[in-house]
Design a protein around this motif. Structure first.
Motif, PDB file in Angstrom:
ATOM      1  N   SER A 135     -10.095  -0.035   6.350  1.00  0.00           N
ATOM      2  CA  SER A 135      -9.492  -0.441   7.622  1.00  0.00           C
ATOM      3  C   SER A 135      -7.984  -0.239   7.585  1.00  0.00           C
ATOM      4  CB  SER A 135      -9.831  -1.898   7.946  1.00  0.00           C
ATOM      5  OG  SER A 135      -9.441  -2.746   6.889  1.00  0.00           O
ATOM      6  N   MET A 136      -7.417   0.175   8.723  1.00  0.00           N
ATOM      7  CA  MET A 136      -6.010   0.531   8.798  1.00  0.00           C
ATOM      8  C   MET A 136      -5.158  -0.679   9.163  1.00  0.00           C
ATOM      9  SD  MET A 136      -4.178   3.435  11.170  1.00  0.00           S
ATOM     10  CE  MET A 136      -4.819   2.682  12.673  1.00  0.00           C
ATOM     11  N   GLY A 137      -4.399  -1.158   8.176  1.00  0.00           N
ATOM     12  CA  GLY A 137      -3.434  -2.214   8.424  1.00  0.00           C
ATOM     13  C   GLY A 137      -2.028  -1.643   8.392  1.00  0.00           C
ATOM     14  N   SER A 138      -1.035  -2.519   8.428  1.00  0.00           N
ATOM     15  CA  SER A 138       0.354  -2.060   8.493  1.00  0.00           C
ATOM     16  C   SER A 138       0.787  -1.323   7.233  1.00  0.00           C
ATOM     17  CB  SER A 138       1.279  -3.255   8.752  1.00  0.00           C
ATOM     18  OG  SER A 138       1.060  -4.288   7.813  1.00  0.00           O
ATOM     19  N   VAL A 139       0.279  -1.737   6.066  1.00  0.00           N
ATOM     20  CA  VAL A 139       0.659  -1.059   4.824  1.00  0.00           C
ATOM     21  C   VAL A 139      -0.018   0.300   4.705  1.00  0.00           C
ATOM     22  CG1 VAL A 139       0.509  -1.163   2.301  1.00  0.00           C
ATOM     23  CG2 VAL A 139       1.296  -3.143   3.579  1.00  0.00           C
ATOM     24  N   ILE A 140      -1.255   0.404   5.168  1.00  0.00           N
ATOM     25  CA  ILE A 140      -1.923   1.714   5.191  1.00  0.00           C
ATOM     26  C   ILE A 140      -1.078   2.702   6.001  1.00  0.00           C
ATOM     27  CG2 ILE A 140      -3.890   2.995   6.123  1.00  0.00           C
ATOM     28  CD1 ILE A 140      -5.017   1.551   3.927  1.00  0.00           C
ATOM     29  N   GLY A 141      -0.700   2.302   7.205  1.00  0.00           N
ATOM     30  CA  GLY A 141       0.106   3.169   8.056  1.00  0.00           C
ATOM     31  C   GLY A 141       1.456   3.482   7.450  1.00  0.00           C
ATOM     32  N   GLU A 142       2.087   2.465   6.832  1.00  0.00           N
ATOM     33  CA  GLU A 142       3.404   2.664   6.221  1.00  0.00           C
ATOM     34  C   GLU A 142       3.331   3.650   5.064  1.00  0.00           C
ATOM     35  OE1 GLU A 142       7.534   2.116   5.560  1.00  0.00           O
ATOM     36  OE2 GLU A 142       6.222   1.690   7.273  1.00  0.00           O
ATOM     37  N   LYS A 143       2.315   3.500   4.213  1.00  0.00           N
ATOM     38  CA  LYS A 143       2.199   4.399   3.062  1.00  0.00           C
ATOM     39  C   LYS A 143       1.930   5.837   3.501  1.00  0.00           C
ATOM     40  CE  LYS A 143       0.320   3.209  -0.820  1.00  0.00           C
ATOM     41  NZ  LYS A 143      -0.561   2.729  -1.896  1.00  0.00           N
ATOM     42  N   ILE A 144       1.080   6.010   4.512  1.00  0.00           N
ATOM     43  CA  ILE A 144       0.779   7.361   4.996  1.00  0.00           C
ATOM     44  C   ILE A 144       2.011   7.975   5.657  1.00  0.00           C
ATOM     45  CG2 ILE A 144      -0.575   8.673   6.678  1.00  0.00           C
ATOM     46  CD1 ILE A 144      -2.921   6.779   6.059  1.00  0.00           C
ATOM     47  N   ALA A 145       2.722   7.190   6.484  1.00  0.00           N
ATOM     48  CA  ALA A 145       3.935   7.694   7.138  1.00  0.00           C
ATOM     49  C   ALA A 145       4.994   8.074   6.112  1.00  0.00           C
ATOM     50  CB  ALA A 145       4.481   6.651   8.110  1.00  0.00           C
ATOM     51  N   ARG A 146       5.157   7.245   5.092  1.00  0.00           N
ATOM     52  CA  ARG A 146       6.127   7.559   4.030  1.00  0.00           C
ATOM     53  C   ARG A 146       5.733   8.821   3.281  1.00  0.00           C
ATOM     54  NH1 ARG A 146       8.117   2.150   0.745  1.00  0.00           N
ATOM     55  NH2 ARG A 146       8.686   0.853   2.547  1.00  0.00           N
TER      56      ARG A 146
END
Length: 286
Positions: A135-146
């Motif tokens: 599931s996509m949480g804020s850290v998932i999105g942050e790590k992928i964006a980084r």
């Protein structure tokens, strides 16, 4: 003499069944979800968790995927220590996250980093469905964006393996915001001339399928993967029609132009090597 012989046979025949079962170590065998045949777990792992009989693709842990894809000892992980907080103070969320960390050995449901694939450099993000169903949480999105930003800055092609049940409800709108954040990062990466390869594995659904997973220059999927936004039952109730049996499978998506190719797991590395070689003369990312 005969009495002793038959006595020994009787002795062995009366061993309780529960004692005999203890001779077989737990976790030695694995049952295929496709054909229901049983195989040694080591045999399945050697075959990249693909059934040797029917070809059914079982979930592959993130580290196992990285190991079979990248050259030995070439992978460098990014943002390993990023850990999700509980921004909405959702009851029981902290406990569930800690339980998944202990079960999987991961801090979150995605591993990002860079390495070499047959000697060619690449950045990667690999989602792991064993952690909160990806599931996509804020850290998932942050790590992928980084990871995408790092790939842009270091002039690296970017590969992502998606596996997700969708946005993480315990983080509400903060989770939904990751769709926009990752999509913007990909747009910046694309505008700079970057190559992105997306591979959708089983399952890739919800906000993940509607954002970064579908934005690759090449969009691939593993055989039989479930790919879609809303669930079959919701769609059928909305349109009041019966959907095809293969609806939302990788093969259905390919037939309707939503994918470039359905790729067997054992052919993935060869395909990546070919694509990276094709695009390496395209100029550096500015």
């Amino acid at each position: 003499m005969l009495k002793d012989l038959f006595g020994k046979r009787k002795k062995y025949a009366t061993i309780p069944n529960h004692q005999a079962k203890t001779d077989v170590p737990e976790g030695l065998m694995q049952k295929c979800d496709g054909c229901h045949k049983i195989f040694y777990r080591k045999e399945m792992k050697k075959n990249l968790n693909v059934c040797p009989n029917c070809g059914h693709h079982h979930p592959l842990l993130a580290w196992d995927r990285i190991e079979c894809l990248f050259d030995m000892e070439s992978f460098q992980e990014w943002d390993k220590d990023l850990i999700t907080s509980n921004p909405l103070q959702f009851p029981g969320y902290d406990e569930k996250m800690e339980k998944d960390r202990l079960k999987t050995g991961l801090n979150e449901g995605v591993i990002t980093g860079k390495g070499f694939i047959d000697g060619q450099p690449a950045a990667v993000a690999v989602m792991d469905s064993s952690f909160r169903m990806g599931s996509m949480g804020s850290v998932i999105g942050e790590k992928i964006a980084r990871a995408i930003e790092n790939a842009r800055e270091e002039s690296l092609p970017f590969i992502i393996f998606a596996a997700s049940g969708g946005a993480r409800m315990q983080e509400g709108v903060l989770s939904l915001m990751q769709m926009t954040k990752t999509s913007i990062a990909i747009k910046r990466f694309s505008d700079a001339g970057g190559l992105m390869i997306s591979v959708m594995t089983h399952p890739t659904t919800g906000g993940v399928s509607a954002s970064f997973a579908s934005l690759g220059d090449y969009n691939f999927a593993e055989p039989g993967a479930l790919i879609g936004f809303a669930g079959r039952r919701i769609i059928e109730q909305t349109i009041r029609e019966k959907l095809p049996d293969d609806f939302q499978t990788a093969e259905f998506q390919l037939k309707h132009g939503q994918l470039d190719k359905v790729v067997h797991r054992q052919e993935m590395k060869t395909l990546f090597t070919t694509l990276l070689d094709m695009h390496k003369e395209g100029g550096e990312i500015s």
